[in-house]
Design an enzyme around this catalytic site. Structure first.
Site, mmCIF file in Angstrom:
data_model
loop_
_atom_site.group_PDB
_atom_site.id
_atom_site.type_symbol
_atom_site.label_atom_id
_atom_site.label_comp_id
_atom_site.label_asym_id
_atom_site.label_seq_id
_atom_site.Cartn_x
_atom_site.Cartn_y
_atom_site.Cartn_z
ATOM 1 N N ARG A 159 -33.476 22.820 -33.171
ATOM 2 C CA ARG A 159 -32.246 23.629 -33.169
ATOM 3 C C ARG A 159 -31.447 23.227 -31.942
ATOM 4 N NH1 ARG A 159 -33.574 27.587 -29.376
ATOM 5 N NH2 ARG A 159 -35.697 28.355 -29.643
ATOM 6 N N HIS A 165 -32.021 30.183 -29.488
ATOM 7 C CA HIS A 165 -32.774 30.938 -30.495
ATOM 8 C C HIS A 165 -31.861 31.980 -31.155
ATOM 9 C CE1 HIS A 165 -35.660 33.621 -32.346
ATOM 10 N NE2 HIS A 165 -35.324 34.584 -31.529
ATOM 11 N N TYR A 171 -35.821 26.768 -20.693
ATOM 12 C CA TYR A 171 -37.081 26.196 -21.186
ATOM 13 C C TYR A 171 -36.967 24.785 -21.762
ATOM 14 C CZ TYR A 171 -35.336 28.378 -25.545
ATOM 15 O OH TYR A 171 -34.585 28.769 -26.610
#
Lengths: 346, 331
Positions: A242, A246, A255
């Site tokens: 992606r 999120h 991250y």
């Protein structure tokens, strides 16, 4: 057993008929257009929290278009592209992500189920829905989707085992986008490919380059045909990424690295397919512009429709809990309808 | 509608008969769960059904409660009427996500478009010295799940008619069967197909001194206590709630107003048990009629003990009910 992702585009292969390839491209481009608009709407406060799918269009659209008209999609929450490709009207999807009741009940005639928020719970349900078709003498196939993180849930394992035991006509799509929010795949599992697990349930497992629309579409078609022939379920793992957070509340810079994102950006499924179409003279700048204009108009129309949806009525809180209201719902309904809280109506 | 002819059946036989009738009447009805097929269920409730109705209508599933509930939801979405068995109610916990997140929500989430006519049958409760977890009474957890109904019969005749209603119902119904009652007694059960309404409580014994309220396996305990009290000249009313959700508050409150004294009896853990809901409803709706605090006789705030020697202390019995009765009568 050595698994190798099925891929066509990176090898310059073009295994589809031109019409099919164009259909895939248009559906993916339309989905991307929606995704970008949805994020903008969220930033403007005109949409609730929204989970973007940018980068996963090939995986979602590839499977959605491989289905027949009577087939079902049982999605997770990131599958807006699948729902759009199946024919769910844009305004309904907007209303869903506005958490407006008018977006909750999907319209008749579109064989899609609401997005599932809890993880993996849709998997055994998809199996039941697939078996219902068999009992009814209908040959519908169910495609259900989950992320790599979701495959750690118990329901994933129970559902796949049930599907294999009952030879249910289901295609399990795993969109392996590398992260369960922030937790990388390597901290989720010790297998290289999730599709490898298929053998443990007794069903075929296939890995595809998830940013290759041809690969997803063709392997999904095979799985759908297999299911329709009564040969049972397939686990289809699409390796993808992606390119967005999120959800609109997430910050992926905490991250993942910019380098990693850039590397995947170069494998953008839409750019890849467009390049292949252009090389065959099937697409160009002009056609792209025309398509985008068309999409802009469609979106404006649909957004206006969504904006016209009336405010929810207070009494909707207790409507449709049961087919017929019980005494507790009835009491609350009467109070809410009079503009009161139930305590005030005592 | 109750047929004229009756036979003496225990609860296992009555439920078996209901399932048989439902399978015969409606091709959409499916019966499945762990061991329900060839074995006929660990309590033999489904005995003979697979042989009669075939393996596609009555079948064994893998040992996975969440899978069973999830599959039932999908089957119902697709137009079937699943009757799933969970082998013991204490084994429902792995399936709670399916129950709380989906089973009870689908109608609401789809604005009435998709209802799930699922029945989940599960034996519950203690009194027969089972191992750990096998005697749990999780009805309050289920009653707290929006969108599901909870029905707990207390006799063979009630079980048959209520189960047929549950199967006909357009919403999900949990049908909890007290293990203690399965084979403890035989009672007259009408022949043929009949239904009893869900959502109705019933007065099973009349009395003016106080009202005992309970359901399922506790009904016989309450009746035993009432019998003892009657021998001492105290006539108490006994109410069987039968359906916890939707709760028949009218019958409940009327029964309490008539006597002014109430004891609620349930074998689940005391705190947050369904009897707490009953006591709260009485406080809200009948406080002016109360002559004494509403008392609860319930399980202890501890796991149900698997050891037979102390199990009988955990599970409410007539002696404990009588002690509570004495308190409300002398308050």
């Amino acid at each position: 057993m050595k698994l190798k992702p099925v891929a066509y585009l990176e090898k310059g292969e073009f295994p589809l008929e031109e019409g099919e390839a164009l259909r895939l491209y248009r559906a993916m481009r339309r989905a991307r257009f929606f995704d970008e608009k949805a994020v903008t709407l969220q930033r403007q406060g005109r949409l609730g929290v929204y989970p973007p799918f940018m980068g996963q269009e090939a995986a979602q659209v590839g499977v959605a278009l491989a289905l027949g008209e009577g087939d079902w999609v049982v999605p997770s929450y990131r599958e807006s592209a699948m729902l759009l490709a199946r024919g769910l009207p844009i305004h309904v999807l907007i209303l869903y992500w506005r958490a407006h009741p008018a977006g909750w009940g999907f319209p008749e005639g579109v064989r899609v189920v609401n997005p599932y928020i809890p993880i993996a719970t849709q998997i055994p349900q998809a199996v039941g829905l697939a078996l219902a078709g068999r009992y009814r003498g209908e040959d519908w196939v169910v495609a259900t989707s989950i992320g790599d993180g979701g495959t750690s849930e118990g329901d994933f394992h129970e559902g796949l085992n049930f599907a294999a035991v009952f030879q249910a006509p289901v295609v399990f799509l795993v969109q392996n986008n590398g992260y369960a929010i922030s937790v990388p795949r390597a901290k989720q599992m010790r297998v290289d490919y999730i599709a490898r697990r298929a053998e443990g349930y007794g069903m075929p497992g296939v890995v595809v380059d998830g940013n290759d629309a041809f690969a997803v579409y063709l392997e999904a078609k095979k799985a759908v045909e297999r299911a329709r022939r009564g040969e049972g379920p397939t686990l289809l793992e699409a390796l993808t990424y992606r390119l967005a957070p999120h959800t609109t509340s997430d910050d992926p810079t905490r991250y993942r690295t910019r380098e990693e994102e850039e590397a995947w950006r170069r494998k953008d499924p839409i750019l890849r397919l467009r390049k292949a179409l252009e090389e065959r003279g099937l697409w160009d700048e002009e056609r792209e512009r025309a398509l985008l204009e068309e999409l802009e108009e469609e979106f404006a129309r649909e957004l206006a429709l969504a904006d016209q949806a009336p405010e929810p009525r207070p009494e909707e809180i207790v409507e449709h809990v049961y087919k017929e209201m019980g005494p507790d719902q009835r009491r609350a309904y009467e109070a809410l309808r009079r503009g009161l809280h139930v305590e005030e109506a005592w | 509608m109750v047929a004229e002819k009756t036979r003496l059946l225990n609860m296992v036989q009555a439920i078996n008969e209901a399932l048989d009738l439902a399978l015969s009447r409606d091709g959409r009805v499916l019966v499945f769960g762990e061991d329900v097929g060839r074995l006929g269920g660990v309590f033999r409730v489904t005995e003979g059904l697979q042989a009669k109705h075939g393996e596609s209508r009555v079948f064994d599933t893998p040992l996975a409660e969440s899978g069973i509930l999830g599959m039932a939801i999908g089957l119902a979405m697709g137009g079937m009427r699943p009757v799933a068995e969970i082998q013991f109610a204490g084994f429902l916990y792995p399936a709670l996500d399916q129950i709380l997140s989906h089973l009870g929500r689908w109608r609401h989430r789809s604005r009435g478009r998709v209802g799930l006519p699922v029945v989940v049958r599960a034996p519950y409760g203690g009194g027969v010295h089972t191992p750990e977890q096998h005697a749990d009474s999780p009805e309050a957890i289920l009653a707290h799940a929006p969108g599901v109904k909870v029905v707990i019969p207390s006799s063979p005749e009630r079980a048959k008619g209520l189960l047929l209603s549950a199967i006909e119902d357009e919403d999900p119904v949990f049908f909890l069967e007290a293990i203690k009652l399965y084979r403890s007694a035989r009672a007259p059960v009408p022949e043929g197909y009949y239904t009893l309404p869900l959502g109705k409580a019933r007065v099973v014994r009349q009395g003016k001194a106080a009202t005992l309220i309970g359901y399922g396996g506790m009904v016989e305990v309450m009746l035993e206590a009432a019998e003892v009290a009657a021998r001492e000249g105290v006539e108490v009313m006994v109410v069987d709630l039968e359906t916890l959700v939707p709760l028949d508050e009218d019958t409940l409150l009327e029964a309490v107003r008539e006597t002014g004294r109430a004891v609620v009896v349930y074998e689940a853990m005391r705190t947050g048990g369904f009897g707490a809901e009953v006591a709260a409803r009485i406080a809200e709706g009948a406080i002016d009629h109360l002559e004494a605090p509403v008392l609860r006789v319930a399980g202890y705030d501890a796991p149900y003990p698997p050891f037979s020697a102390i199990e009988d202390l955990y599970r409410p019995n007539a002696r404990r009910v009588l002690a509570a009765l004495r308190k409300v009568l002398t308050y």
